[in-house]
Every structure is written in structure tokens, then in C-alpha cells.
Design a protein around this motif. Sequence first.
Motif, PDB file in Angstrom:
ATOM      1  N   LYS A  45       0.830  -1.203   0.000  1.00  0.00           N
ATOM      2  CA  LYS A  45       0.000   0.000   0.000  1.00  0.00           C
ATOM      3  C   LYS A  45       0.871   1.263   0.000  1.00  0.00           C
ATOM      4  O   LYS A  45       0.524   2.263  -0.644  1.00  0.00           O
ATOM      5  CB  LYS A  45      -0.924   0.008   1.224  1.00  0.00           C
ATOM      6  N   GLU A  46       1.994   1.220   0.714  1.00  0.00           N
ATOM      7  CA  GLU A  46       2.882   2.379   0.755  1.00  0.00           C
ATOM      8  C   GLU A  46       3.351   2.781  -0.643  1.00  0.00           C
ATOM      9  O   GLU A  46       3.588   3.960  -0.908  1.00  0.00           O
ATOM     10  CB  GLU A  46       4.100   2.073   1.640  1.00  0.00           C
ATOM     11  N   ASP A  47       3.503   1.785  -1.516  1.00  0.00           N
ATOM     12  CA  ASP A  47       3.975   2.067  -2.869  1.00  0.00           C
ATOM     13  C   ASP A  47       2.861   2.002  -3.902  1.00  0.00           C
ATOM     14  O   ASP A  47       3.115   1.824  -5.094  1.00  0.00           O
ATOM     15  CB  ASP A  47       5.103   1.102  -3.228  1.00  0.00           C
ATOM     16  N   ASN A  48       1.625   2.126  -3.407  1.00  0.00           N
ATOM     17  CA  ASN A  48       0.452   2.256  -4.284  1.00  0.00           C
ATOM     18  C   ASN A  48       0.249   1.064  -5.209  1.00  0.00           C
ATOM     19  O   ASN A  48      -0.213   1.212  -6.344  1.00  0.00           O
ATOM     20  CB  ASN A  48       0.549   3.548  -5.111  1.00  0.00           C
ATOM     21  N   PHE A  49       0.565  -0.142  -4.725  1.00  0.00           N
ATOM     22  CA  PHE A  49       0.262  -1.347  -5.485  1.00  0.00           C
ATOM     23  C   PHE A  49      -1.167  -1.786  -5.184  1.00  0.00           C
ATOM     24  O   PHE A  49      -1.688  -1.543  -4.078  1.00  0.00           O
ATOM     25  CB  PHE A  49       1.223  -2.486  -5.118  1.00  0.00           C
ATOM     26  N   ASP A  50      -1.795  -2.427  -6.136  1.00  0.00           N
ATOM     27  CA  ASP A  50      -3.087  -3.069  -5.891  1.00  0.00           C
ATOM     28  C   ASP A  50      -2.798  -4.428  -5.260  1.00  0.00           C
ATOM     29  O   ASP A  50      -2.217  -5.311  -5.901  1.00  0.00           O
ATOM     30  CB  ASP A  50      -3.852  -3.258  -7.208  1.00  0.00           C
ATOM     31  N   VAL A  51      -3.179  -4.597  -4.006  1.00  0.00           N
ATOM     32  CA  VAL A  51      -2.793  -5.803  -3.270  1.00  0.00           C
ATOM     33  C   VAL A  51      -4.024  -6.579  -2.813  1.00  0.00           C
ATOM     34  O   VAL A  51      -5.009  -5.994  -2.352  1.00  0.00           O
ATOM     35  CB  VAL A  51      -1.884  -5.442  -2.065  1.00  0.00           C
ATOM     36  N   VAL A  52      -3.941  -7.896  -2.964  1.00  0.00           N
ATOM     37  CA  VAL A  52      -4.973  -8.818  -2.495  1.00  0.00           C
ATOM     38  C   VAL A  52      -4.300  -9.866  -1.628  1.00  0.00           C
ATOM     39  O   VAL A  52      -3.279 -10.441  -2.023  1.00  0.00           O
ATOM     40  CB  VAL A  52      -5.708  -9.507  -3.665  1.00  0.00           C
ATOM     41  N   CYS A  53      -4.869 -10.103  -0.461  1.00  0.00           N
ATOM     42  CA  CYS A  53      -4.323 -11.104   0.459  1.00  0.00           C
ATOM     43  C   CYS A  53      -5.311 -12.254   0.597  1.00  0.00           C
ATOM     44  O   CYS A  53      -6.475 -12.047   0.949  1.00  0.00           O
ATOM     45  CB  CYS A  53      -4.040 -10.482   1.823  1.00  0.00           C
ATOM     46  N   TYR A  54      -4.842 -13.469   0.334  1.00  0.00           N
ATOM     47  CA  TYR A  54      -5.672 -14.659   0.492  1.00  0.00           C
ATOM     48  C   TYR A  54      -5.305 -15.358   1.801  1.00  0.00           C
ATOM     49  O   TYR A  54      -4.145 -15.744   2.000  1.00  0.00           O
ATOM     50  CB  TYR A  54      -5.474 -15.618  -0.684  1.00  0.00           C
ATOM     51  N   GLU A  55      -6.288 -15.490   2.662  1.00  0.00           N
ATOM     52  CA  GLU A  55      -6.086 -16.127   3.961  1.00  0.00           C
ATOM     53  C   GLU A  55      -6.907 -17.411   4.030  1.00  0.00           C
ATOM     54  O   GLU A  55      -8.118 -17.396   3.827  1.00  0.00           O
ATOM     55  CB  GLU A  55      -6.477 -15.186   5.094  1.00  0.00           C
ATOM     56  N   LYS A  56      -6.227 -18.512   4.322  1.00  0.00           N
ATOM     57  CA  LYS A  56      -6.861 -19.823   4.337  1.00  0.00           C
ATOM     58  C   LYS A  56      -7.925 -19.955   5.412  1.00  0.00           C
ATOM     59  O   LYS A  56      -8.958 -20.590   5.216  1.00  0.00           O
ATOM     60  CB  LYS A  56      -5.779 -20.893   4.531  1.00  0.00           C
ATOM     61  N   SER A  57      -7.708 -19.341   6.571  1.00  0.00           N
ATOM     62  CA  SER A  57      -8.630 -19.468   7.699  1.00  0.00           C
ATOM     63  C   SER A  57      -9.647 -18.327   7.677  1.00  0.00           C
ATOM     64  O   SER A  57      -9.727 -17.566   6.728  1.00  0.00           O
ATOM     65  CB  SER A  57      -7.860 -19.467   9.013  1.00  0.00           C
TER      66      SER A  57
END
Length: 509
Positions: free
Chosen positions: A26-38
Motif C-alpha cells: 500500500k505504501e507504494d500504491n500497489f493493488d494488493v490482495v491477500c488470500y487467507e486460508k482461515s
Amino acid sequence: METKGNKRICVIGAGSSGLTAIKACKEDNFDVVCYEKSDTFGGIWWYHSEDISGRPSVMRSTVINTSKEMCAFSDFPPPSKFANFMHNTSMIEYFRLYAEKFDLFQHVLYNHEVTEVNMADDYESTGRWTVTVKNTSKNESFTETFDGVLVCSGHHIYPNIPNFKGLDDFKGTTMHTHSLKSSDGFEGKRVLVIGIGNSAVDAAVEISKVSKQVYLSTRKGSWIFSRLAPHGAPYDVAFQKRFFEALRSIDYFDFSEKIMEYFLNFKFDHEKYGLKPKHGVFDAHVTVNDALPNCVVSGTVIVKQNVKNFTKGGVIFEEEDEVTNIDAVVMATGYEIKFPFLSEKILKVSENNIGLYKFVFPPHLKYPSLAFIALVQPLGAMFPIAEAQSRWFTQLMKENVQLPSTPEMEKEVEERRKANAAMFVDSLRHTVEVFWIPYMDEICSEFGAKPNLWKLAFTDPVLFLSCLFGPCTAYQFRLQGPHTWDGARESIFSVWDRVDEPFKTCKRD
């Protein structure tokens, strides 16, 4: 790498490493998606009573072994009121506050398991990856393409179970600390705990509160650190300093090691207690526990040699002939490093040797678009290391910095492997062992965030002295480089205020 618009980054896992990886993106303005198994954030620190395959968690009573100031993220000091060594519930609260402060939760998709990561068809020209994800709530799978992938799933998932002679014939209960949640079920039993790391000692102490007898089997012994340094200060706040690290690095006669061993033996004689190892105090990962000596001296924990073999109803230890009757075995024998969603073409692991450049990047890949975060075993706190590695990744993705050539990286990997083999005791976990300050400096120097102490000596001598002789906190790595933090200087000076605050609970005249 040629991509249009903002780069899309996939983060695998929403534990402490995943959260700080999201923050770095986010600091570098990327589009980020986090996949969490639980269905929760926090990873191993979120206690759950169920033993769920592939999902680690601490015991109900677990307290962290590194103090709050030393394990803090570099721009987010823990609340002053928090205990110096936080219970797992406080750790989760710290992660929650961190995520809310930087608006990280909006990027997390829970109940989404990454099942496969492959090079995209256009990888050779773009460095992109395809990530196949299973929505476990709906039992549906889909595939997305990303410019980069941060693997933050950790290495405490797949228990290592040694093949002890006669173990298959043992009629009692056998389990790994991976499945140990509390002392429930061990009431009145004779229990053997195998291992001498933090998990082993925590398990032995916890179970000894309710059991008939606990035996602690150790092959090599260990130096046992207390959380408390002289005058009750957190041990890492007192000892993790650049000045001490500099002395250790040039100490060819091991004086600092001998001083530390004297200090540890001053509390209790490790040889008398059956715990003294043959290796030096800096040659293995430290074991931190305040209660074990009390358990040994009171007889609730009996220290034993390595296991020779099991019988139907017990165990025979090395240098003994008689059977010691036991009802249960708890193995604290470490973990295997595995990533089932990756092929060996991308990462091949052999006996926990991971072959990564500075434990982060596969050297044979054309692009630095795949990184492994927190895949180390530090003599210090993990969270700032994960943060630094993630910050390095984003600067590489922005092409502000570059990796060396493949031959240079492969040479570094082999030299580090040999150095670790010579420096540390032969063990699966020591393949990824690092000293905290040198490793943080090493990673942060890659993107300009290592503090320039010589410059500080002239421009800000008070800060220089604090950085050199005071606790080496992660705040030092926000003084310069990308995304500096205005509060870093004050946070460095106010460390002891936050250390002292939790003790102000009882005013006396």
C-alpha cells in the motif's frame, strides 16, 4: 518488467508477515490482495482450541519471547499500557490496531486457500504469476494473474516427526506440539516431552502443572534465557544493542560468549540441572523460559538424555537400561519447510535448506517478483524482519533497486549455507538462522533504510548515541530510505518510557 497501471500483488497469508506485506504494498500504491486460508487474521498467534491440519496456533497460555519494543513494527510502537512480554491475545490486539491504523483488512479475503502458483504464460516478458485460489466457503476455485507474489504463509505448518526406534509399538498417546493447545487431558499422567526449544520447554512447564510427572528429553541441551535482565528489564531491550553486536562480531576469543554464559549460570548452574550444552551460547537458537529452572528444582520436570528407544509402556533413555514408564509423548521436534502450492521448479527444499538469496528470493528466477517473507529463524524478533523484507520487495518491483546476477546470488546462497553450518549447531531450524541486527542491516541496506550512523554522529550526536548504545529497535530503520517516519526519532528516545509504563499499576508512598 512491463505492466500497465498499478502493479497487482498477491499476498499469501494474513498473519503478522502478511499484514506488514500488505502495508508495504500500500505504501507504494500497489493493488494488493491477500488470500487467507482461515477465517481470521494473525496466523499462529490466534489461539484456537481445535487441532486443524495446516493451521498452526499457539497454546492458550503462550506469551511471546521477545519484548514489545523489540518486536514492534518500525512505524507502529505498541501501546504503552501493553505488557512488555505480551500474551497471545495482546499480540492479536496489536495486529488488529496495526491493521486498522493502515486500513489493511479491506485487502484480505478470508477462507481463500491458495492451491497453486505458477509462472504466467507471459512470464518471460513480464515476470507475472498465475495464482489458483479455492474459496473454501463456496467450494469454488478461480485463477488470477498478478505482477508479484509475496509468500507469507510461514514455516510452522508441517510437523517434523523423527523416526524413533519402537515408537510404533508404544501404546500411549503421541502428539506434536503443533497440536498442543493446553494441559487439558494430561491430568495425573506421566508425560515425555522431546526437544529443548521454546515450544518444548513451554510444553513441559505447562503440562507439569497438572501431570504426575514430566520428563524433558534433550539430545544436546540448551542455554536457558530469562525474560528478565538485571533490575527486571526485558532481556532483549538490555542486550540487543549495536554496541554489543559490534563487540560480538570482532570477539575472536569469545569473551562475550563466556560473559553471557556466566550470566546465565549465575541464575542456575546449567550443568547441575542437566541442561548445559556442548555448544556456545551464540551457536544455537536461544530458549527463553523463566519457569523451567523452578520446575526442575521442584521435581515436576525431570531432565533426561535423548531417547534410545520406546517400549509398549515407556521409554529407555540413552545411558540408561531401565524402562521409564510414561503415558504420553509430546514431540517438540520442529517443522519441515514445505509449500505445496509451488513446484520444485520454482522452489526446491532439501532438509530445510531453501536456497533463497538472503532467505527471500529464488536466485534462478528471471525477475524478483516472487518473495518468501519471514522464512528465517532470527535470534531476535520476526515481525520487523518480515516488514523489512516486504519493503525490499516493493522497491525491487518499482525498479528502484535491483538484485545481483544469478551467479552472484547463487554464490551468496552457498556461502551462507556453509557459514550457517559452521556457525550453528547442526539442526533443521538452524538452516535459516540469522543474527537479528546484522540481518536487518543487510536487508535494509539493499533499499537504503539502514541508518547511517557515521552521518548521525555529526548531524545528530544524541540520536547517534541512542542508536549505538540503546536498544536496537526497528524504529531505527525508518530514519532514512523510502517511506521514512517522522515519529521514528522520538520513538527511539521514548523506548524506556513504554517499557516502564506497564509497571505503574500500584502507587506506594
